[in-house]
Write a protein that holds these residues in place. Structure first.
Motif: not given
Length: 157
Positions: A51-67
């Motif tokens: 639950v805790a990992i679903l946040n903007g900071w994680f999204a920034l790296s998880f989605g941002g890195a490949p994008l």
């Protein structure tokens, strides 16, 4: 390399490093630490982490890195040479990370959440832990490889 290409490549490298570091931290500290806990604590902790990992900071790296790596491919497409191919290799590594996460780790997390508060958490943990850890190692290697490829691109650019 133009200024925009350099900026995107640096950002892609930074986010890939963050993502690889996150999965590495799970592999060498979080999961070994949780391995030492009882079944109920393990299940509860993993559910809370999920639950805790679903946040903007994680999204920034998880989605941002490949994008960002894909944007770098587009920006470097006409240049050819080793820089482009290092970036393409990074995108392929990111694809492995995303594929493993989507096909294995997230479904396991969802299954863990779906069981609620089990009367006997032992079987729940047994169905989750070894498989999740094994596939987290795969995505760790893929993420760190993506980071290394992007470093290679920076060094050749």
């Amino acid at each position: 390399m133009g200024a925009l290409g350099t900026a995107v490549l640096v950002a892609a490298t930074g986010t890939a490093g963050l993502l690889g570091g996150l999965f590495y931290a799970y592999a060498c500290s979080v999961m070994p630490g949780l391995r030492r806990t009882d079944d109920r604590t393990f299940v509860e902790a993993m559910r809370n982490i999920n639950v805790a990992i679903l946040n903007g900071w994680f999204a920034l790296s998880f989605g941002g890195a490949p994008l960002l790596a894909i944007v770098a491919v587009v920006l470097f497409w006409g240049t050819g040479g080793p820089t482009l191919w290092w970036i393409v290799a990074a995108v392929a590594c990111h694809a492995v990370t995303l594929g493993v996460t989507g096909a294995v780790n997230v479904p396991l997390n969802n299954q863990l959440d779906a069981v609620g508060e089990p009367a006997d958490p032992g079987p729940v943990r047994a169905a989750f832990e070894a498989r999740w850890v094994r596939w987290n190692l795969v995505r760790t290697v893929a993420s760190v490889a993506a980071f290394g490829c992007l470093l290679g691109a920076l060094l050749h650019g």
